[in-house]
Design a protein around this motif. Structure first.
Motif, short mmCIF file in Angstrom:
data_model
loop_
_atom_site.label_atom_id
_atom_site.label_comp_id
_atom_site.label_asym_id
_atom_site.label_seq_id
_atom_site.Cartn_x
_atom_site.Cartn_y
_atom_site.Cartn_z
N ALA A 178 72.98 -61.34 37.29
CA ALA A 178 72.94 -60.79 38.65
C ALA A 178 73.57 -59.41 38.69
N CYS A 179 74.62 -59.19 37.87
CA CYS A 179 75.23 -57.86 37.83
C CYS A 179 74.20 -56.84 37.38
N LEU A 180 73.42 -57.20 36.35
CA LEU A 180 72.38 -56.30 35.85
C LEU A 180 71.38 -56.00 36.95
N GLN A 181 70.97 -57.03 37.67
CA GLN A 181 69.96 -56.86 38.71
C GLN A 181 70.50 -56.03 39.87
N LYS A 182 71.79 -56.25 40.18
CA LYS A 182 72.42 -55.47 41.24
C LYS A 182 72.46 -53.99 40.84
N LEU B 31 64.85 -58.83 38.20
CA LEU B 31 64.27 -58.59 36.88
C LEU B 31 63.81 -59.90 36.27
N SER B 32 62.71 -59.87 35.52
CA SER B 32 62.29 -61.06 34.78
C SER B 32 63.31 -61.29 33.65
N ARG C 268 65.59 -58.48 31.94
CA ARG C 268 67.05 -58.57 31.95
C ARG C 268 67.61 -58.39 30.55
N ASP C 269 66.97 -59.08 29.58
CA ASP C 269 67.47 -59.01 28.21
C ASP C 269 67.33 -57.59 27.64
N GLN C 270 66.30 -56.88 28.08
CA GLN C 270 66.15 -55.49 27.65
C GLN C 270 67.16 -54.59 28.33
N GLU C 271 67.34 -54.82 29.62
CA GLU C 271 68.30 -54.02 30.39
C GLU C 271 69.71 -54.27 29.85
N ARG C 272 70.00 -55.53 29.52
CA ARG C 272 71.32 -55.87 28.98
C ARG C 272 71.56 -55.12 27.67
#
Lengths: 340, 340
Positions: free
Chosen positions: B309-313, B319-320, B324-328
């Motif tokens: 959720a932090c990533l999405q925020k 994010l799918s 998410r795993d790519q953004e992380r």
């Protein structure tokens, strides 16, 4: 002697190196394992005369018994001599000079003339071998019959005495599992396939050595042309498999390559097998344009340099296995630091 | 609201955060799960009055039903609200302001007052909670008996209503296997130990949440002092285990830490579990002085930021899992790039 692995060559994204080996024996002496000291020495003398006559600059004979163990191991790792020659108790040695040609004397046969070149250059490597092989002092003395061709200690080499081989880097065929049908086809065509360092070695680095099995009943040119054809087909299949992996696995494939690079850039201790396997992935990344910052020949140089004897030769002393693994990690970190 | 994880704190090489939670209920209303709409609203009104009286700046009530799902998930990940509150169908919400204190309203109890601080600061966190808890409008209404203390929906919280807990980072105790005797001792002392996100989660990041089980028969000060003692002992054991690992495993231990860093610096896709586990190793490397280039609180911020959720925020959209795993992986590469 020239380092084949530090030069550019054709099809080098897949073909690491091409190697031609000619087995020759002299008619007046027994094969090395049965020859007495006197005969062994006469073979050495003839081989050296051939070298002088060959016209290749600075050809020098070095006796095996004069070589330190690390040097012998280094020559094995760089494919200049065989394991058998390294362990030989005979009066044996090598002849090397300013070319890609080297000659093992009193190995299994009196002469094993070979040339290794980067990329796919079997025809060129064959021509290089002939420079030595054609010396008339040798030609006059070869054990040759019109029925069998060149006679050799092992009948599987009789005829042309020619072994044409290539080291191919086929990570995508291995990863995708498509390598099995390639291996099947090679088997049917009478092509031998082995791991990186001969019969008993694995292929953790996704390297295969491909060579002809049949030396009899075909001309040298036919054998070489047919090997080049097969290797070119493997190149096509490997490139197709790389593109397919990149398209189907996308980010997972890219991730795998970057992680291999990240580990090479950061590890503090690394064994040979892991190092080769990670370099294999990084090489594929470079070949596919995912990574930048090194040429294929630079990568192949690293592949060679991180072998145990090469490391020890660079350090100038014998290293314990743990020291080697640390030194390897250090050399690898340094070698890949500009790749991104 | 202040982010506890972006600040420095005592014993932070081992203790990530300290948390105090006080359960309180009002005598005139049923516990939330049995209270009618009217009673639930009156509880909210009282809680808000308490906030105004507390003297904490900018305390604001936010109803759960007004919060987008990503915000709720973010509050769960940053330990501000519980999973139960996230899913609550009641008239429930949170009160937050310019301090470490937050209050869950109509969760299991009418009020769950909590304060989270970086490092080992249970006493300070307790004081923070009291700023709200001592508001007289609340004090006059608490369900309290001299026999049982504060009454709570679940009898395990009755008495002080106090839960004192700490998140500890104990990679060396886990790696060396010494964690088991620590867990045994905790069990005997009536201390509960859980993975990073409550009962059902693993401890891939080598994080444990340590909390008191007994809330009755001891004063708040006794509970807190005894928890601080135990946590300080765990700090000593963890530090000793780290030094021992460094001394006994030497290069292998260092290698492991550098490889974790190398993977974080290069991966293109990474799930939450692996990310936390690698960050755990890197944090240990920083704490031990093997690595340099980031503070413990910076690392803990990253640990928090790479949760889904932090990533999405941060991205401002849903994010799918693959995104998410790519953004992380991207956030991690950026976060650790200066560590060496």
């Amino acid at each position: 002697m020239e380092n084949w692995f530090s030069k550019e060559g054709p099809e080098q994204d897949v073909v690491i190196s091409s190697r031609i080996r000619l087995a020759r024996n002299f008619k007046d002496f027994s094969f090395p394992s049965l020859a007495d000291k006197n005969a062994q020495q006469k073979v050495v003398d003839l081989a050296v005369k051939g070298a002088l006559e060959s016209g290749i600059e600075n050809m020098t004979y070095v006796s095996m018994k004069d070589l330190p163990d690390i040097e012998k191991e280094y020559l094995v790792e760089t494919h200049v001599i065989s394991q058998d020659l390294k362990k030989s108790k005979l009066n044996s040695g090598i002849i090397v000079g300013d070319s890609s040609v080297s000659v093992m004397v009193n190995e299994e046969d009196h002469l094993r003339i070979q040339s290794v070149l980067p990329g796919l250059q079997l025809d060129k490597a064959y021509e290089e071998c002939l420079k030595y092989e054609r010396a008339s002092v040798l030609q006059q003395n070869y054990a040759f019959t019109y029925e069998f061709g060149y006679l050799t200690a092992c009948p599987t080499n009789t005829g042309t005495g020619l072994r044409a081989s290539a080291m191919v880097h086929v990570p995508a065929l291995v990863i995708s599992g498509k390598i099995n049908s390639v291996l099947d086809s090679c088997g049917k065509l009478g092509i031998a396939v082995r791991g990186m360092y001969g019969e008993n070695s694995g292929s953790g680095a996704h390297m295969l050595q491909i060579s002809n099995q049949v030396t009899l009943g075909q001309s040298e040119q036919e054998i070489i042309a047919s090997m080049e054809d097969i290797i070119k087909q493997i190149c096509v299949l490997e490139r197709r498999a790389r593109t397919a992996l990149l398209e189907s696995k996308g980010i997972y494939f890219t991730d795998r390559i970057y992680r291999a690079l990240g580990t090479l850039k950061s590890a503090r201790i690394m064994d040979s097998k892991e190092g080769l396997s990670l370099l294999s992935e990084v090489k594929m990344g470079l070949d596919l344009g995912i990574l930048k910052g090194a040429s294929t020949e630079e990568l192949v140089t690293v592949l060679t340099n991180v072998q145990p004897a090469c490391l020890q030769k660079m350090e100038g002393r014998v290293l314990s296995p743990e020291e080697r693994d640390q030194e390897r990690a250090k050399v690898l970190r340094e070698s890949v630091k500009n790749i991104e």
